[in-house]
Motif scaffolding. Structure first.
Motif, mmCIF file in Angstrom:
data_model
loop_
_atom_site.group_PDB
_atom_site.id
_atom_site.type_symbol
_atom_site.label_atom_id
_atom_site.label_comp_id
_atom_site.label_asym_id
_atom_site.label_seq_id
_atom_site.Cartn_x
_atom_site.Cartn_y
_atom_site.Cartn_z
ATOM 1 N N THR A 154 -2.881 -1.403 6.422
ATOM 2 C CA THR A 154 -3.130 -0.133 7.103
ATOM 3 C C THR A 154 -2.676 1.000 6.229
ATOM 4 O O THR A 154 -1.819 0.831 5.361
ATOM 5 N N ASP A 155 -3.241 2.168 6.434
ATOM 6 C CA ASP A 155 -2.825 3.336 5.671
ATOM 7 C C ASP A 155 -1.668 4.002 6.388
ATOM 8 O O ASP A 155 -1.122 3.459 7.357
ATOM 9 N N SER A 156 -1.322 5.191 5.915
ATOM 10 C CA SER A 156 -0.155 5.879 6.466
ATOM 11 C C SER A 156 -0.353 6.298 7.917
ATOM 12 O O SER A 156 0.617 6.539 8.640
ATOM 13 N N ILE A 216 -7.398 -0.705 6.773
ATOM 14 C CA ILE A 216 -8.171 -0.421 5.547
ATOM 15 C C ILE A 216 -9.148 -1.557 5.357
ATOM 16 O O ILE A 216 -8.759 -2.724 5.257
ATOM 17 N N ILE A 234 -9.125 4.382 -0.265
ATOM 18 C CA ILE A 234 -7.691 4.698 -0.464
ATOM 19 C C ILE A 234 -7.522 5.215 -1.885
ATOM 20 O O ILE A 234 -7.769 4.495 -2.874
ATOM 21 N N SER A 272 -1.492 6.325 -2.890
ATOM 22 C CA SER A 272 -1.307 6.316 -1.431
ATOM 23 C C SER A 272 -0.344 5.214 -1.032
ATOM 24 O O SER A 272 -0.228 4.196 -1.715
ATOM 25 N N THR A 273 0.349 5.467 0.058
ATOM 26 C CA THR A 273 1.273 4.468 0.593
ATOM 27 C C THR A 273 0.530 3.644 1.624
ATOM 28 O O THR A 273 -0.126 4.189 2.539
ATOM 29 N N ILE A 274 0.659 2.331 1.521
ATOM 30 C CA ILE A 274 -0.013 1.447 2.449
ATOM 31 C C ILE A 274 0.995 0.478 3.036
ATOM 32 O O ILE A 274 2.065 0.291 2.471
ATOM 33 N N THR A 294 2.800 1.057 -2.834
ATOM 34 C CA THR A 294 2.103 2.240 -3.338
ATOM 35 C C THR A 294 0.925 1.759 -4.158
ATOM 36 O O THR A 294 1.057 0.863 -4.999
ATOM 37 N N THR A 316 -7.193 0.881 -7.791
ATOM 38 C CA THR A 316 -8.183 0.364 -6.836
ATOM 39 C C THR A 316 -9.396 -0.076 -7.585
ATOM 40 O O THR A 316 -9.766 0.510 -8.617
#
Length: 414
Positions: free
Chosen positions: A373-375, A380, A386, A390-392, A404, A408
């Motif tokens: 999941t994202d923040s 996702i 993403i 980004s923090t996941i 982090t 990708t």
């Protein structure tokens, strides 16, 4: 000489003495020779046809009347039915009827000359009263079945009253008759009749009222066609039977009354129930009722004879045996049906459990899968969504990982 002269005079007088038959014969000869053929115009009154076909009546005008007869041979050729009040022209001759010493007009032919004044007046009055609804059948009321008192408006000395009293006494001596004496002929007759009808209603003197008189000429019956009499009959709260004259006679009272009787005698028979017939009818009904009750009691006795202890036991057994059989059947089948229902329920529960197990996400995680999941907590599904840095959050079968994104790799569609 004196004695001889007296004797001659007496002898001459004796020679001139006629017998009644001789004088009547001379009158008959003179009249018939003097009036062998006469045309005569007049109004028929007191018309009385005989059973053998002869017609007897009176021809009259304003000032005089004459007895007339038309014998069957001539009467059979008439093209109309003579009746009182009819104005006719006749041809015939004068004749004398010796046994009665009266003269009469022997008619050989007769034609209508129009309606007489009295009949025309009555017809006009009838049309007027009928237009007012006084003769409507809806106004007619039935006569009481068992009257205790019969009122009679008629002449206290007439034959009509004697006939009514005689017939009433013969048919039912329990019925009383109240006589309301009235004039039935002449100028004061109408008011007399009206007064008696009103008195009967005012004092409730009877259960049914007979208004009438015996036969007579058209003039004699005229009071019963007076407007005041017709209105009094129509307004009477007591049922009225009109009984005027003979069967061929009529008056306007016949149309206003609840029932018209052809004669006063017939009125008494209509109004007064025959006592013997009532007694016989009651006796017959009593016997019929007694027979029906006896038959019903006999049937009940026969039914009771069948209700012995043995028959009652058999009857109860026939009623309870099917119920017992049904109860036993239910007792046997009920546990089996309950076990089957429980087995079916367990099977359905197991199927549901299996379906729930397959759909449980934890089972999928146990097989090595994780959810990313994202923040914001959104799952996702595409790495391209993403951005790097980004923090996941990664959720494996147990616990969670925060990472982090450093790189990708978008998936290429095949």
């Amino acid at each position: 000489m004196h004695m001889g002269g007296y004797s001659d005079s007496a002898q001459t007088e004796q020679d001139n003495v006629f017998t009644v038959s001789q004088l009547t014969g001379l009158i008959k000869t003179m009249l018939e020779r003097t009036f062998p053929s006469v045309l005569l115009k007049g109004e028929i009154s007191n018309f009385r046809p005989s059973a053998n076909g002869h017609l007897y009546f009176v021809l009259k005008d304003e000032g005089a009347q004459i007895t007339a007869v038309m014998f069957r041979g001539k009467a059979s050729s008439l093209t109309f039915s003579p009746k009182d009040g009819m104005l006719v022209q006749v041809k015939g001759a004068l004749s004398v009827y010796p046994p009665r010493g009266n003269y009469q007009f022997i008619i050989t032919s007769m034609t209508k000359a129009g309606m007489g004044d009295i009949m025309e007046m009555i017809e006009e009055r009838k049309r007027k009263l009928q237009a007012e609804g006084l003769f409507d059948s809806a106004r007619k009321r039935p006569l009481p079945l068992f009257p205790s008192t019969v009122g009679v408006v008629t002449s206290p000395t007439g034959a009509a009253l004697r006939d009514i009293l005689q017939i009433t006494r013969r048919r039912n001596d329990a019925v009383s008759v109240t006589v309301l004496p009235a004039l039935v002929q002449g100028e004061e007759a109408a008011q007399s009749i009206v007064s008696m009808i009103q008195a009967a209603n005012r004092w409730q003197l009877c259960d049914v009222l007979i208004v009438g008189r015996g036969g007579g000429s058209l003039e004699d019956l005229l009071p019963f066609s007076e407007e005041s009499v017709v209105r009094a009959i129509a307004a009477s709260r007591i049922p009225v039977v009109s009984a005027v004259g003979h069967e061929i006679d009529w008056a306007l009272s016949d149309f206003a009354a609840d029932i018209r009787a052809p004669t006063p005698s017939a009125a008494a028979e209509l109004v007064v129930p025959l006592k013997t017939a009532l007694v016989d009818s009651i006796q017959n009904e009593r016997e019929t009722l007694c027979q029906a009750m006896q038959q019903r009691l006999q049937n009940l006795r026969l039914m009771l004879l069948t209700f012995t202890p043995e028959s009652m036991e058999m009857h109860v057994h026939r009623i309870t045996q099917p119920l017992r059989h049904r109860l036993e059947l239910v007792r046997t089948e009920l546990p089996q049906q309950m076990r089957q229902r429980m087995q079916d329920s367990r099977h359905r529960v197991a199927q549901c459990m299996q379906l729930l197990e397959v759909c449980n996400p934890q089972t999928i995680f146990e097989r090595g899968y994780s959810m990313v999941t994202d923040s914001t907590g959104a799952v996702i599904r595409n790495a391209a969504d993403i951005p790097e840095g980004s923090t996941i959050t990664v959720r494996p079968a147990r616990g969670t990982l925060t990472a982090t994104v450093t790189h990708t790799t978008p998936r290429e569609d095949p």
